[in-house]
Design a protein around this motif. Structure first.
Motif, PDB file in Angstrom:
ATOM      1  N   GLY A  33      50.535  48.278  41.634  1.00 55.66           N
ATOM      2  CA  GLY A  33      49.918  46.955  41.602  1.00 55.66           C
ATOM      3  C   GLY A  33      49.885  46.273  42.959  1.00 55.66           C
ATOM      4  O   GLY A  33      48.849  45.755  43.376  1.00 55.66           O
ATOM      5  N   SER A  36      46.992  48.281  45.236  1.00 53.97           N
ATOM      6  CA  SER A  36      45.564  48.288  44.919  1.00 53.97           C
ATOM      7  C   SER A  36      45.191  47.353  43.780  1.00 53.97           C
ATOM      8  O   SER A  36      44.029  47.331  43.367  1.00 53.97           O
ATOM      9  CB  SER A  36      45.133  49.707  44.537  1.00 53.97           C
ATOM     10  N   GLY A  37      46.171  46.591  43.271  1.00 50.94           N
ATOM     11  CA  GLY A  37      45.913  45.819  42.065  1.00 50.94           C
ATOM     12  C   GLY A  37      46.029  46.673  40.819  1.00 50.94           C
ATOM     13  O   GLY A  37      45.714  46.225  39.716  1.00 50.94           O
ATOM     14  N   HIS A  39      44.244  49.339  40.031  1.00 53.43           N
ATOM     15  CA  HIS A  39      42.929  49.740  39.526  1.00 53.43           C
ATOM     16  C   HIS A  39      42.898  51.261  39.400  1.00 53.43           C
ATOM     17  O   HIS A  39      42.739  51.968  40.385  1.00 53.43           O
ATOM     18  CB  HIS A  39      41.835  49.283  40.498  1.00 53.43           C
ATOM     19  N   ASP A  48      35.530  43.907  37.265  1.00 56.08           N
ATOM     20  CA  ASP A  48      36.111  43.003  38.252  1.00 56.08           C
ATOM     21  C   ASP A  48      35.067  42.590  39.290  1.00 56.08           C
ATOM     22  O   ASP A  48      34.946  41.407  39.640  1.00 56.08           O
ATOM     23  CB  ASP A  48      37.291  43.709  38.920  1.00 56.08           C
ATOM     24  N   THR A 127      49.279  37.809  34.224  1.00 57.54           N
ATOM     25  CA  THR A 127      49.159  39.166  34.743  1.00 57.54           C
ATOM     26  C   THR A 127      50.507  39.877  34.873  1.00 57.54           C
ATOM     27  O   THR A 127      50.554  41.104  34.934  1.00 57.54           O
ATOM     28  CB  THR A 127      48.460  39.164  36.113  1.00 57.54           C
ATOM     29  N   ASP A 204      42.748  38.835  40.614  1.00 59.91           N
ATOM     30  CA  ASP A 204      44.073  39.161  40.083  1.00 59.91           C
ATOM     31  C   ASP A 204      44.038  40.284  39.055  1.00 59.91           C
ATOM     32  O   ASP A 204      45.053  40.557  38.406  1.00 59.91           O
ATOM     33  CB  ASP A 204      44.706  37.918  39.452  1.00 59.91           C
ATOM     34  N   PRO A 208      47.831  40.953  40.504  1.00 62.77           N
ATOM     35  CA  PRO A 208      47.545  40.484  41.866  1.00 62.77           C
ATOM     36  C   PRO A 208      47.947  41.526  42.895  1.00 62.77           C
ATOM     37  O   PRO A 208      49.030  42.097  42.841  1.00 62.77           O
ATOM     38  CB  PRO A 208      48.398  39.228  41.999  1.00 62.77           C
ATOM     39  N   GLN A 209      47.055  41.774  43.843  1.00 62.62           N
ATOM     40  CA  GLN A 209      47.337  42.713  44.924  1.00 62.62           C
ATOM     41  C   GLN A 209      47.954  41.943  46.075  1.00 62.62           C
ATOM     42  O   GLN A 209      47.503  40.856  46.422  1.00 62.62           O
ATOM     43  CB  GLN A 209      46.039  43.378  45.387  1.00 62.62           C
ATOM     44  N   ARG A 216      49.438  37.205  47.933  1.00 62.19           N
ATOM     45  CA  ARG A 216      48.249  37.546  47.185  1.00 62.19           C
ATOM     46  C   ARG A 216      47.063  37.686  48.109  1.00 62.19           C
ATOM     47  O   ARG A 216      47.002  37.064  49.143  1.00 62.19           O
ATOM     48  CB  ARG A 216      47.939  36.452  46.143  1.00 62.19           C
ATOM     49  N   ARG A 217      46.108  38.496  47.674  1.00 58.21           N
ATOM     50  CA  ARG A 217      44.879  38.593  48.449  1.00 58.21           C
ATOM     51  C   ARG A 217      44.030  37.361  48.200  1.00 58.21           C
ATOM     52  O   ARG A 217      44.186  36.687  47.221  1.00 58.21           O
ATOM     53  CB  ARG A 217      44.097  39.849  48.059  1.00 58.21           C
TER      54      ARG A 217
END
Length: 217
Positions: A33, A36-37, A39, A48, A127, A204, A208-209, A216-217
């Motif tokens: 997480g 890359s979140g 993914h 997304d 999340t 997110d 959240p990445q 957070r990004r």
């Protein structure tokens, strides 16, 4: 492993696969997480991008292309690694045919439900629950869908390369991928209808990445 431990018992093999998937997926989301979140799924990444495009959140089109390629290559590499770990030919093309409208419908339901779950968590600021919630959903979807819930085009391609209980024959894979893309459309429509502002927090999804400092990004 399931086929080795429980030869001839399909129901028990399915139970073993679903439990392993549910726990491993939760652990993987926690592990990757921050990178890359988490993914792992092209349809999640596509949702997304689509939901976040108006708000400048989520993935860019370039990110989406890169993620989809990495997800698919990762799934293929994972199948080869699993084959090697269990002393099988590294590349063994599956002979398991999975085709029919009822299975494709199962994939539409599994994929749409997964997207609805993820973006419900994003929209409500929960999340942190994604590792457990997504793992539980996929584990349960093994049983409440006719298709055993692949719900992921990358996973579908990867499973072509293992001639085991989890495999899918090359001729069956396009039908599953098409059903998953249909599930993407249905899922995005449901999210847009039920959570109209979900796109504002698309950055997110799945979780959240963060950068190396954990921001957070």
């Amino acid at each position: 492993m399931a086929a080795t431990l429980s030869p001839g018992d399909t129901g028990l093999q399915l139970l073993q696969n679903s439990v392993a998937t549910a726990f491993a997926l939760g652990a993987l989301i926690l592990t990757f997480g921050p990178v890359s979140g988490a993914h792992f799924n092209p349809v999640v990444s596509a949702a997304d991008w689509w939901l976040g495009r108006r708000h400048g959140t989520g993935l860019t089109g370039r990110d989406l292309a890169g993620y989809a390629a990495a997800q698919t290559l990762g799934a293929m590499a994972g199948a080869v690694l699993a084959n090697a770990m269990f002393d099988l030919a590294p590349v063994a093309i599956s002979r398991t045919e999975r085709t029919g409208g009822h299975l494709w419908l199962g994939e539409v339901v599994a994929t749409a439900g997964l997207l609805l779950l993820i973006f419900a968590l994003v929209r409500s600021g929960r999340t942190a629950a994604a590792p457990a919630a997504v793992g539980a959903y996929i584990g349960a979807a093994y049983w409440f869908t006719s298709s055993t819930s692949f719900a992921n085009p990358a996973v579908t391609v990867g499973r072509v390369f293992t001639d085991t209980f989890a495999g899918i024959a090359p001729a069956s894979a396009p039908g599953f991928v098409a059903a998953q893309l249909a599930g993407l459309v249905v899922g995005v429509a449901l999210v847009a209808a039920l959570y109209p502002t979900a796109g504002a927090a698309a950055g997110d999804a799945v979780v959240p990445q963060g950068d190396a400092a954990g921001s957070r990004r």
